[in-house]
Design a protein around this motif. Sequence first.
Motif, PDB file in Angstrom:
ATOM      1  N   ALA A  43       0.837  -1.210   0.000  1.00  0.00           N
ATOM      2  CA  ALA A  43       0.000   0.000   0.000  1.00  0.00           C
ATOM      3  C   ALA A  43       0.870   1.258   0.000  1.00  0.00           C
ATOM      4  O   ALA A  43       0.589   2.216  -0.725  1.00  0.00           O
ATOM      5  CB  ALA A  43      -0.949  -0.003   1.193  1.00  0.00           C
ATOM      6  N   VAL A  44       1.929   1.253   0.794  1.00  0.00           N
ATOM      7  CA  VAL A  44       2.850   2.402   0.812  1.00  0.00           C
ATOM      8  C   VAL A  44       3.507   2.568  -0.554  1.00  0.00           C
ATOM      9  O   VAL A  44       3.602   3.688  -1.077  1.00  0.00           O
ATOM     10  CB  VAL A  44       3.912   2.244   1.925  1.00  0.00           C
ATOM     11  N   LEU A  45       3.938   1.473  -1.139  1.00  0.00           N
ATOM     12  CA  LEU A  45       4.563   1.546  -2.464  1.00  0.00           C
ATOM     13  C   LEU A  45       3.574   2.045  -3.514  1.00  0.00           C
ATOM     14  O   LEU A  45       3.940   2.825  -4.405  1.00  0.00           O
ATOM     15  CB  LEU A  45       5.136   0.180  -2.852  1.00  0.00           C
ATOM     16  N   GLU A  46       2.325   1.634  -3.421  1.00  0.00           N
ATOM     17  CA  GLU A  46       1.300   2.128  -4.344  1.00  0.00           C
ATOM     18  C   GLU A  46       1.081   3.624  -4.165  1.00  0.00           C
ATOM     19  O   GLU A  46       0.944   4.359  -5.144  1.00  0.00           O
ATOM     20  CB  GLU A  46      -0.025   1.383  -4.122  1.00  0.00           C
ATOM     21  N   GLU A  47       1.054   4.092  -2.922  1.00  0.00           N
ATOM     22  CA  GLU A  47       0.881   5.517  -2.663  1.00  0.00           C
ATOM     23  C   GLU A  47       2.055   6.321  -3.209  1.00  0.00           C
ATOM     24  O   GLU A  47       1.860   7.393  -3.798  1.00  0.00           O
ATOM     25  CB  GLU A  47       0.721   5.765  -1.161  1.00  0.00           C
ATOM     26  N   GLU A  48       3.260   5.834  -3.033  1.00  0.00           N
ATOM     27  CA  GLU A  48       4.445   6.518  -3.552  1.00  0.00           C
ATOM     28  C   GLU A  48       4.439   6.547  -5.081  1.00  0.00           C
ATOM     29  O   GLU A  48       4.819   7.542  -5.689  1.00  0.00           O
ATOM     30  CB  GLU A  48       5.716   5.855  -3.030  1.00  0.00           C
ATOM     31  N   THR A  49       3.984   5.464  -5.684  1.00  0.00           N
ATOM     32  CA  THR A  49       3.877   5.417  -7.141  1.00  0.00           C
ATOM     33  C   THR A  49       2.825   6.401  -7.631  1.00  0.00           C
ATOM     34  O   THR A  49       3.060   7.169  -8.571  1.00  0.00           O
ATOM     35  CB  THR A  49       3.548   3.990  -7.613  1.00  0.00           C
ATOM     36  N   ALA A  50       1.667   6.422  -6.982  1.00  0.00           N
ATOM     37  CA  ALA A  50       0.589   7.333  -7.361  1.00  0.00           C
ATOM     38  C   ALA A  50       1.009   8.794  -7.202  1.00  0.00           C
ATOM     39  O   ALA A  50       0.602   9.654  -7.988  1.00  0.00           O
ATOM     40  CB  ALA A  50      -0.665   7.046  -6.533  1.00  0.00           C
ATOM     41  N   ALA A  51       1.844   9.075  -6.222  1.00  0.00           N
ATOM     42  CA  ALA A  51       2.314  10.438  -5.981  1.00  0.00           C
ATOM     43  C   ALA A  51       3.446  10.831  -6.921  1.00  0.00           C
ATOM     44  O   ALA A  51       3.873  11.982  -6.921  1.00  0.00           O
ATOM     45  CB  ALA A  51       2.769  10.577  -4.535  1.00  0.00           C
ATOM     46  N   GLY A  52       3.935   9.893  -7.711  1.00  0.00           N
ATOM     47  CA  GLY A  52       4.995  10.178  -8.658  1.00  0.00           C
ATOM     48  C   GLY A  52       6.395  10.177  -8.072  1.00  0.00           C
ATOM     49  O   GLY A  52       7.340  10.585  -8.727  1.00  0.00           O
ATOM     50  N   ALA A 107      -6.815  -0.359  -2.580  1.00  0.00           N
ATOM     51  CA  ALA A 107      -6.926   0.503  -1.404  1.00  0.00           C
ATOM     52  C   ALA A 107      -6.238   1.830  -1.642  1.00  0.00           C
ATOM     53  O   ALA A 107      -6.700   2.880  -1.196  1.00  0.00           O
ATOM     54  CB  ALA A 107      -6.346  -0.185  -0.186  1.00  0.00           C
ATOM     55  N   ALA A 108      -5.115   1.817  -2.356  1.00  0.00           N
ATOM     56  CA  ALA A 108      -4.339   3.034  -2.557  1.00  0.00           C
ATOM     57  C   ALA A 108      -5.025   3.988  -3.541  1.00  0.00           C
ATOM     58  O   ALA A 108      -4.954   5.195  -3.389  1.00  0.00           O
ATOM     59  CB  ALA A 108      -2.949   2.697  -3.058  1.00  0.00           C
ATOM     60  N   VAL A 109      -5.694   3.426  -4.541  1.00  0.00           N
ATOM     61  CA  VAL A 109      -6.317   4.286  -5.557  1.00  0.00           C
ATOM     62  C   VAL A 109      -7.795   4.498  -5.287  1.00  0.00           C
ATOM     63  O   VAL A 109      -8.416   5.335  -5.894  1.00  0.00           O
ATOM     64  CB  VAL A 109      -6.109   3.720  -6.987  1.00  0.00           C
ATOM     65  N   GLY A 110      -8.386   3.732  -4.405  1.00  0.00           N
ATOM     66  CA  GLY A 110      -9.819   3.828  -4.178  1.00  0.00           C
ATOM     67  C   GLY A 110     -10.137   4.368  -2.906  1.00  0.00           C
ATOM     68  O   GLY A 110     -10.454   4.902  -2.078  1.00  0.00           O
TER      69      GLY A 110
END
Length: 67
Positions: free
Chosen positions: A21-30, A64-67
């Motif tokens: 989830a943390v990695l997804e958030e970091e990816t989404a944030a660029g 969870a990270a994108v939704g």
Amino acid sequence: MLHNPERAHPALHQAIRDAFAVLEEETAAGRVSGYGSIATWAGLEEEAFTVGELLALAAEAAGAAVG
């Protein structure tokens, strides 16, 4: 990349999902362009998790990270 996560935490599956989830958030944030998954042999050989379980945890974290 998570390296030998089977040695790091007693609530293994939740810890892996939280890390994804943390990695997804970091990816989404660029801040990162992408990430790998797990670096281990022992975790698979000792059946701490399966590839299918890892894929499910990653998919759950991505949702969870994108939704």
